[in-house]
Scaffold this motif. Sequence first.
Motif, PDB file in Angstrom:
ATOM      1  N   LEU A 171       0.816  -1.296   0.047  1.00  0.00           N
ATOM      2  CA  LEU A 171      -0.086  -0.101   0.130  1.00  0.00           C
ATOM      3  C   LEU A 171       0.795   1.224   0.038  1.00  0.00           C
ATOM      4  O   LEU A 171       1.669   1.588   0.912  1.00  0.00           O
ATOM      5  CB  LEU A 171      -0.963  -0.009   1.131  1.00  0.00           C
ATOM      6  N   ARG A 178      -4.844   1.351  -8.604  1.00  0.00           N
ATOM      7  CA  ARG A 178      -5.627   1.495  -7.440  1.00  0.00           C
ATOM      8  C   ARG A 178      -5.812   0.023  -7.198  1.00  0.00           C
ATOM      9  O   ARG A 178      -5.965  -0.827  -8.021  1.00  0.00           O
ATOM     10  CB  ARG A 178      -7.042   1.971  -7.521  1.00  0.00           C
ATOM     11  N   LEU A 179      -5.942  -0.264  -5.836  1.00  0.00           N
ATOM     12  CA  LEU A 179      -6.026  -1.648  -5.210  1.00  0.00           C
ATOM     13  C   LEU A 179      -7.505  -2.256  -6.046  1.00  0.00           C
ATOM     14  O   LEU A 179      -7.571  -3.427  -6.213  1.00  0.00           O
ATOM     15  CB  LEU A 179      -6.326  -1.593  -3.886  1.00  0.00           C
ATOM     16  N   SER A 180      -8.321  -1.369  -6.144  1.00  0.00           N
ATOM     17  CA  SER A 180      -9.712  -1.806  -6.751  1.00  0.00           C
ATOM     18  C   SER A 180      -9.485  -2.088  -8.084  1.00  0.00           C
ATOM     19  O   SER A 180     -10.625  -2.729  -8.792  1.00  0.00           O
ATOM     20  CB  SER A 180     -10.782  -0.632  -6.557  1.00  0.00           C
ATOM     21  N   LEU A 191      -0.693  -8.058   1.802  1.00  0.00           N
ATOM     22  CA  LEU A 191      -0.775  -6.591   1.939  1.00  0.00           C
ATOM     23  C   LEU A 191       0.162  -6.273   2.736  1.00  0.00           C
ATOM     24  O   LEU A 191       0.250  -6.678   4.039  1.00  0.00           O
ATOM     25  CB  LEU A 191      -2.224  -6.353   2.485  1.00  0.00           C
ATOM     26  N   VAL A 193       1.499  -2.993   4.964  1.00  0.00           N
ATOM     27  CA  VAL A 193       1.231  -1.596   5.483  1.00  0.00           C
ATOM     28  C   VAL A 193       2.157  -1.267   6.216  1.00  0.00           C
ATOM     29  O   VAL A 193       2.743  -1.785   7.261  1.00  0.00           O
ATOM     30  CB  VAL A 193      -0.215  -1.596   6.280  1.00  0.00           C
ATOM     31  N   ARG A 216      -2.513   1.934  -4.365  1.00  0.00           N
ATOM     32  CA  ARG A 216      -3.227   2.679  -3.518  1.00  0.00           C
ATOM     33  C   ARG A 216      -4.609   2.297  -3.406  1.00  0.00           C
ATOM     34  O   ARG A 216      -5.203   1.938  -4.192  1.00  0.00           O
ATOM     35  CB  ARG A 216      -2.733   4.098  -3.918  1.00  0.00           C
ATOM     36  N   LEU A 217      -5.239   3.005  -2.148  1.00  0.00           N
ATOM     37  CA  LEU A 217      -6.573   2.788  -1.945  1.00  0.00           C
ATOM     38  C   LEU A 217      -7.526   3.951  -2.747  1.00  0.00           C
ATOM     39  O   LEU A 217      -8.371   3.589  -3.143  1.00  0.00           O
ATOM     40  CB  LEU A 217      -6.796   2.803  -0.460  1.00  0.00           C
ATOM     41  N   ALA A 227      -5.811   1.721   7.178  1.00  0.00           N
ATOM     42  CA  ALA A 227      -5.346   1.184   5.917  1.00  0.00           C
ATOM     43  C   ALA A 227      -5.405  -0.278   5.482  1.00  0.00           C
ATOM     44  O   ALA A 227      -6.108  -0.543   4.541  1.00  0.00           O
ATOM     45  CB  ALA A 227      -3.968   1.734   5.527  1.00  0.00           C
ATOM     46  N   ALA A 231      -8.274  -2.011   3.047  1.00  0.00           N
ATOM     47  CA  ALA A 231      -7.774  -2.769   1.766  1.00  0.00           C
ATOM     48  C   ALA A 231      -8.449  -4.542   1.670  1.00  0.00           C
ATOM     49  O   ALA A 231      -8.524  -4.673   0.860  1.00  0.00           O
ATOM     50  CB  ALA A 231      -6.155  -3.110   1.838  1.00  0.00           C
ATOM     51  N   VAL A 234     -11.699  -4.141   0.325  1.00  0.00           N
ATOM     52  CA  VAL A 234     -11.746  -4.190  -1.105  1.00  0.00           C
ATOM     53  C   VAL A 234     -11.354  -5.531  -1.635  1.00  0.00           C
ATOM     54  O   VAL A 234     -11.990  -5.864  -2.467  1.00  0.00           O
ATOM     55  CB  VAL A 234     -10.630  -3.132  -1.598  1.00  0.00           C
TER      56      VAL A 234
END
Length: 242
Positions: A171, A178-180, A191, A193, A216-217, A227, A231, A234
Amino acid sequence: MALHFLVESASDAVVGDVVSLTGAEAKHAAVVRRLRVGEEVTVGDGAGVWLTGAAEEVSPTRVEVRIARRSEHPAPSPRITLVQALAKGDRDELAVQAACELGVDEIVPWQAARSVSRWEGPKAVKGRERWATIVREAAKQAHRSWLPDVVAPASTRQLAERASSQRVLVLDPTAAVRLSEIEADGRDLMLVVGPEGGISDEELDRLTEAGAERVRLGDTVLRTSTAGPAAIAVLSVTLGRW
């Protein structure tokens, strides 16, 4: 919703058996949650076994549950691992608690370069035990059939080594992707962080050289305590868990 408890002996229990809750579990059920004889409860072993039954005896030292139904839940796949950098105060603990409630499968404490909190010697053992306790209580609250693992603290080198067997997502609020937007490819996900001060350039370089992806979120910068859980939410959608 029925109360949920974790008991190792649940692994071998079958319909008709009596499972006993003792110690802190019994006291919590009888004194804190005021469980009554005849009430339905669920009991798990933290490794997929799920039992449903009714309380036959309730006291602060012992609770007896007669099992009426048994099922076994498969382990989630792909797995989601949260590498949580140590943070000051209780921010890392808040992240661990929320991550467990949201479905993480493994938690790795990380002594990042910019971590204010330091786990050294006996403090590392105590810190891991503390996180494991938080995870256990959060798993019971969330009625999870699988208890997430809390492993020993890892170094950046060890995280880089895991990139050969897992898809590592770091992240980074400056990342272009984007993570999405990522698509699941069947690999387990890890992940990473960072702490309050962020992940250092050296750490980012080492992880990306090992194959990690920077994501990134959104357009804002989240605290280290939020964070990871954000994540995981998502990814739960991406993986079809939600």
